[in-house]
Design an enzyme around this catalytic site. Structure first.
Site, PDB file in Angstrom:
ATOM      1  CG  HIS A 279      -2.331   0.469   0.902  1.00 39.74           C
ATOM      2  ND1 HIS A 279      -3.364  -0.384   0.625  1.00 39.74           N
ATOM      3  CD2 HIS A 279      -2.865   1.711   0.825  1.00 39.74           C
ATOM      4  CE1 HIS A 279      -4.469   0.312   0.399  1.00 39.74           C
ATOM      5  NE2 HIS A 279      -4.188   1.593   0.511  1.00 39.74           N
ATOM      6  NE  ARG A 282      -1.707   5.884   1.113  1.00 39.66           N
ATOM      7  CZ  ARG A 282      -1.737   7.207   1.138  1.00 39.66           C
ATOM      8  NH1 ARG A 282      -0.620   7.884   0.991  1.00 39.66           N
ATOM      9  NH2 ARG A 282      -2.868   7.859   1.301  1.00 39.66           N
TER      10      ARG A 282
HETATM   11  C1  LIG Z   1      -3.304   8.889  -1.999  1.00 34.01           C
HETATM   12  C2  LIG Z   1      -3.360   7.398  -2.119  1.00 34.01           C
HETATM   13  C3  LIG Z   1      -4.599   6.775  -2.130  1.00 34.01           C
HETATM   14  C4  LIG Z   1      -4.675   5.394  -2.270  1.00 34.01           C
HETATM   15  N1  LIG Z   1      -5.903   4.808  -2.342  1.00 34.01           N
HETATM   16  C5  LIG Z   1      -5.992   3.476  -2.560  1.00 34.01           C
HETATM   17  C6  LIG Z   1      -7.253   2.864  -2.708  1.00 34.01           C
HETATM   18  O1  LIG Z   1      -8.275   3.506  -2.673  1.00 34.01           O
HETATM   19  N2  LIG Z   1      -7.273   1.515  -2.910  1.00 34.01           N
HETATM   20  C7  LIG Z   1      -6.135   0.748  -2.953  1.00 34.01           C
HETATM   21  O2  LIG Z   1      -6.212  -0.463  -3.135  1.00 34.01           O
HETATM   22  N3  LIG Z   1      -4.935   1.320  -2.821  1.00 34.01           N
HETATM   23  C8  LIG Z   1      -4.823   2.651  -2.642  1.00 34.01           C
HETATM   24  N4  LIG Z   1      -3.600   3.232  -2.524  1.00 34.01           N
HETATM   25  C9  LIG Z   1      -2.394   2.410  -2.671  1.00 34.01           C
HETATM   26  C10 LIG Z   1      -1.960   2.355  -4.131  1.00 34.01           C
HETATM   27  O3  LIG Z   1      -2.857   1.597  -4.909  1.00 34.01           O
HETATM   28  C11 LIG Z   1      -0.575   1.711  -4.262  1.00 34.01           C
HETATM   29  O4  LIG Z   1      -0.571   0.479  -3.603  1.00 34.01           O
HETATM   30  C12 LIG Z   1       0.545   2.598  -3.727  1.00 34.01           C
HETATM   31  O5  LIG Z   1       0.267   3.954  -3.956  1.00 34.01           O
HETATM   32  C13 LIG Z   1       1.850   2.215  -4.415  1.00 34.01           C
HETATM   33  O6  LIG Z   1       2.918   2.943  -3.913  1.00 34.01           O
HETATM   34  P1  LIG Z   1       3.485   4.272  -4.628  1.00 34.01           P
HETATM   35  O7  LIG Z   1       2.460   5.329  -4.449  1.00 34.01           O
HETATM   36  O8  LIG Z   1       4.735   4.558  -3.866  1.00 34.01           O
HETATM   37  O9  LIG Z   1       3.722   3.959  -6.063  1.00 34.01           O
HETATM   38  C14 LIG Z   1      -3.498   4.615  -2.383  1.00 34.01           C
HETATM   39  C15 LIG Z   1      -2.262   5.261  -2.372  1.00 34.01           C
HETATM   40  C16 LIG Z   1      -2.187   6.631  -2.263  1.00 34.01           C
HETATM   41  C17 LIG Z   1      -0.838   7.285  -2.297  1.00 34.01           C
END
Ligand SMILES: Cc1cc2nc3c(=O)[nH]c(=O)nc-3n(C[C@H](O)[C@H](O)[C@H](O)COP(=O)(O)O)c2cc1C
Length: 391
Positions: A279, A282
């Site tokens: 994620h 996160r």
């Molecule tokens: C602002 C933000 C919102 C995100 N929202 C979702 C989401 O709604 N559903 C989900 O599966 N992953 C979500 N993610 C995770 C992303 O799909 C992904 O796993 C992650 O951003 C990858 O890392 P990177 O941003 O360093 O490329 C979110 C990430 C960010 C930064």
């Protein structure tokens, strides 16, 4: 996006996004869990690998076309699910979908979106995937699945690394999700970014289309965001994946896999692919980086099962490393969200073009003619500086 913006790489797009977004939203995109150690590892662990340089063998620039998740893609990466794109730019989901369509790559729409999947299908089209968060209310989940089906979505992702929403300290400080209505500090933060305010005013006050017939989720995006994340099913287990498998006949992808055992389990439950993901750092802080986790997961599931990966990809060379380690494709997260915030559809296209150019140059200098050739060569294209393979 005009060259006047001066953005030559993804990091420049991040700076532009920072100057354009209210702090609360920039921090939401940029931030990660607790000490942000995993988010840092996602980036720094790429350095473990070196690319093998071979010369005098390829005449033309390489072809970047490839196939993953049952469809041809113009590039070996796609736009992954990022919640609330419509808050970073008015009409954000539509703009990102239009950029993906123009560049012939898929976009996976998040459950947490302003525009619904049906609206994107009608207004934009292209190769649209849908990401599902399992809500405690299964009838609401069924409504989301039906909407994805009605929008001719062929690929559904279940995100499994959010059994509890982790603490992102920047969000805590800024009151993201705790704030359900506009208040004075939020208004003040927004006023610091007049261009963003004007853009939002032009698009009208945002709300989550998928819950428009569900008054219990509240009114307006802030309250809906808070309720949607509060209603995620914390008791999700592998049985729920089997439940979903029975309901979804299309391709099913499990997103948020970081261990070989889980990857095998997903395979056994009938998933068609996994996304190796933490994620973006996160969720579980101190978890492994995705790039370090990938090789063992590839060995566990065998050569034919599709593995996608995300986490920290900001350079074409990093995408090349992932493909050499056995990934079928890469999902972008923040890289394109920054582009969107910086310059709307042009900014997303800029992020895509930057990475595509970097991949092209990288492959040409490695002496590789295509994505297929890179994947066939696998780890022969890499030197592992930490553990010494091919060193
Ligand atoms: C602002 C933000 C919102 C995100 N929202 C979702 C989401 O709604 N559903 C989900 O599966 N992953 C979500 N993610 C995770 C992303 O799909 C992904 O796993 C992650 O951003 C990858 O890392 P990177 O941003 O360093 O490329 C979110 C990430 C960010 C930064």
């Amino acid at each position: 996006m005009s060259n006047k913006s001066g953005a030559v790489n993804v990091s420049d797009l991040r700076s532009l996004a920072k100057s354009r977004l209210p702090k609360i939203f920039f921090d939401y995109i940029d931030g990660a869990a607790f000490s942000e150690t995993t988010a840092v590892r996602n980036r720094s662990d790429f350095e473990r690998f070196a690319l093998v340089q071979k010369t005098l063998r390829v005449k033309d620039m390489p072809s970047l076309k490839t196939t993953f998740l049952g469809a041809e893609s113009g590039l070996p990466f796609m736009l992954g699910p990022v919640g609330f794109l419509g808050l970073y730019r008015g009409g954000g989901e539509r703009l990102a979908a239009a950029a993906a369509k123009a560049k012939k790559i898929p976009l996976c729409l998040s459950t947490f979106s302003i525009a619904s999947i049906g609206t994107l299908r009608r207004q934009v089209g292209g190769n649209l995937h849908f990401q599902l968060y399992m809500d405690r209310d299964r009838s609401f989940v069924e409504h989301l699945i039906d909407a994805a089906l009605a929008a001719q979505t062929e690929v559904l992702y279940l995100t499994v690394d959010t059994s509890v929403t982790s603490i992102r300290e920047k969000d805590l400080r800024n009151g993201f999700r705790a704030v359900t209505r506009l208040n004075a500090p939020l208004l003040f933060s927004m006023m610091q970014r007049p261009r963003w305010c004007l853009d939002m005013l032009r698009h009208g006050s945002p709300s989550v289309e998928a819950v428009e017939n569900y008054p219990e989720y509240g009114k307006g995006v802030l309250e809906q965001a808070s309720n949607l994340s509060g209603r995620l099913d914390a008791s999700l287990t592998w049985e729920d994946l089997s439940w979903l498998r029975e309901r979804w006949a299309g391709r099913l992808v499990v997103k948020g896999i970081l261990s070989p055992d889980d990857a095998k389990r997903a395979q056994e439950c009938g998933a068609d692919a996994v996304v190796v993901s933490n994620h973006g750092g996160r969720q579980l802080d101190f978890a492994n980086s995705t790039i370090a986790a990938l090789p063992a997961i590839r060995s566990a599931v065998g050569p034919d099962f599709e593995i996608l990966i995300d986490g920290g990809f900001r350079r074409g060379s990093e995408i090349v490393i992932a493909l050499a380690l056995g990934a079928s494709g890469v999902l972008l997260g923040r890289a394109y969200a920054f582009g969107l915030a910086a310059a709307g559809q042009d900014g997303v296209e800029k992020a895509i073009d930057i990475l595509a150019t970097e991949i092209s140059i990288t492959l040409k200098l490695m002496g590789i003619a295509s994505i297929a050739e890179l994947q066939e060569g696998g780890t022969d294209n890499l030197i592992d500086r930490a553990y010494g393979f091919n060193a």
